[in-house]
Design a protein around this motif. Sequence first.
Motif, PDB file in Angstrom:
ATOM      1  N   LYS A  20       0.824  -1.217   0.000  1.00 58.02           N
ATOM      2  CA  LYS A  20       0.000   0.000   0.000  1.00 58.02           C
ATOM      3  C   LYS A  20       0.857   1.267   0.000  1.00 58.02           C
ATOM      4  O   LYS A  20       0.332   2.360   0.016  1.00 58.02           O
ATOM      5  N   HIS A  21       2.178   1.085   0.039  1.00 55.85           N
ATOM      6  CA  HIS A  21       3.120   2.208   0.121  1.00 55.85           C
ATOM      7  C   HIS A  21       2.863   3.053   1.360  1.00 55.85           C
ATOM      8  O   HIS A  21       2.941   4.280   1.321  1.00 55.85           O
ATOM      9  N   GLU A  27      -0.942   2.554  10.479  1.00 54.32           N
ATOM     10  CA  GLU A  27      -1.453   3.891  10.210  1.00 54.32           C
ATOM     11  C   GLU A  27      -2.969   3.847  10.067  1.00 54.32           C
ATOM     12  O   GLU A  27      -3.548   2.824   9.759  1.00 54.32           O
ATOM     13  N   SER A  28      -3.574   4.992  10.308  1.00 51.75           N
ATOM     14  CA  SER A  28      -5.029   5.094  10.249  1.00 51.75           C
ATOM     15  C   SER A  28      -5.506   5.036   8.804  1.00 51.75           C
ATOM     16  O   SER A  28      -4.703   5.081   7.866  1.00 51.75           O
ATOM     17  N   SER A  29      -6.798   4.967   8.639  1.00 50.22           N
ATOM     18  CA  SER A  29      -7.367   4.943   7.289  1.00 50.22           C
ATOM     19  C   SER A  29      -7.146   6.273   6.559  1.00 50.22           C
ATOM     20  O   SER A  29      -7.335   6.359   5.363  1.00 50.22           O
ATOM     21  N   TRP A  30      -6.729   7.293   7.296  1.00 55.15           N
ATOM     22  CA  TRP A  30      -6.429   8.599   6.692  1.00 55.15           C
ATOM     23  C   TRP A  30      -4.948   8.727   6.359  1.00 55.15           C
ATOM     24  O   TRP A  30      -4.447   9.818   6.129  1.00 55.15           O
ATOM     25  N   LYS A  31      -4.228   7.599   6.372  1.00 56.21           N
ATOM     26  CA  LYS A  31      -2.794   7.575   6.067  1.00 56.21           C
ATOM     27  C   LYS A  31      -1.976   8.399   7.058  1.00 56.21           C
ATOM     28  O   LYS A  31      -0.960   8.980   6.721  1.00 56.21           O
ATOM     29  N   LYS A  32      -2.435   8.459   8.279  1.00 56.69           N
ATOM     30  CA  LYS A  32      -1.745   9.193   9.347  1.00 56.69           C
ATOM     31  C   LYS A  32      -1.286   8.196  10.400  1.00 56.69           C
ATOM     32  O   LYS A  32      -1.890   7.147  10.588  1.00 56.69           O
ATOM     33  N   LYS A  33      -0.208   8.567  11.098  1.00 57.54           N
ATOM     34  CA  LYS A  33       0.212   7.691  12.187  1.00 57.54           C
ATOM     35  C   LYS A  33      -0.785   7.818  13.327  1.00 57.54           C
ATOM     36  O   LYS A  33      -1.460   8.840  13.472  1.00 57.54           O
ATOM     37  N   TYR A  34      -0.882   6.762  14.112  1.00 52.94           N
ATOM     38  CA  TYR A  34      -1.785   6.782  15.255  1.00 52.94           C
ATOM     39  C   TYR A  34      -1.249   7.728  16.331  1.00 52.94           C
ATOM     40  O   TYR A  34      -0.044   7.802  16.552  1.00 52.94           O
TER      41      TYR A  34
END
Length: 115
Positions: A20-21, A27-34
């Motif tokens: 998914k690169h 990471e969250s579904s928003w491509k952010k770290k938790y």
Amino acid sequence: MLVTPLKELLAMHTDSMTKKHAVYLFESSWKKKYTDRGIRKILTKYSEEAGLVQNLSPHQLRHFLLTWLKKQGIDDALIQPYSGHQSRKSLEVYSKLSITDAQAEYNEVINKFPI
């Protein structure tokens, strides 16, 4: 020690995130770290599902991992970059054996004492 199914699951997750690169392993579904709060919520959920009396904290998991690595004989120089500690001296806290570990070692060796 990580059991084989957990190792396999982690390997599959790592592979999936690589495809998914993803920037972060988790990471969250928003491509952010938790966030710290998000990680604590996840740990609380799984602690409850596992039937643990007390929830695990990220710090406890980190401490467990670093202690486990030390007990496996991994050199401080190899652990330090992953630990977040500025110096290897800070890792000494993970080198201390519990009294039960020390007692077990003692019992095993003392029986071989030549008297």
